[in-house]
Scaffold this active site. Sequence first.
Site: not given
Ligand code: DQA
Length: 144
Positions: A10-11, A18, A23, A73, A76, A79, A86, A97, A99-100, A106
């Site tokens: 998401p997002n 954003r 990011y 990625n 959210a 978490h 699963d 995995e 994360h940018i 954080r």
């Molecule tokens: C993220 C970190 C997550 O905590 C956050 O909710 C994101 C992006 C990152 O790429 O740093 O949406 O996965």
Amino acid sequence: MKTILVLNGPNLNLLGKRQPEIYGHETLDDVARMCSEACGEGHEIRLEQSNHEGRIIDWIHEARQSACGIVINPGAFTHTSVAILDALNAFEGPVMEVHISQVHKREAFRHHSYVSMRADGVIAGLGLFGYVAGVQRVIALTGA
Ligand code: DQA
């Protein structure tokens, strides 16, 4: 030709717009280009993004037949989602995995990841290069 599924939660469709101070200014199209450039002759990228948990789970299920590895990625959902954990546990290839941002620097709620319980590698804080590193690692593990 082996397919690497690059999944975004998401997002991340808003990447570049954003919170650019966290990011960056590059977009998901830039991620797709960088990942494709990281592929040799033997691999191709399929990049997907959804704001919906179930859609992400469906792509992970499809990957059981169609992908040699997953770079994810989860945004959210990282978490919160036992369901994505699963689904990844039902996938047999390597899972990276990404994360940018450097999530451990954080808020405390970003420090725990369900996906890390399955991931073969975890990359955080390298910006978009994290996706490239994830793709390179999948290629190293699945053969060029
Ligand atoms: C993220 C970190 C997550 O905590 C956050 O909710 C994101 C992006 C990152 O790429 O740093 O949406 O996965």
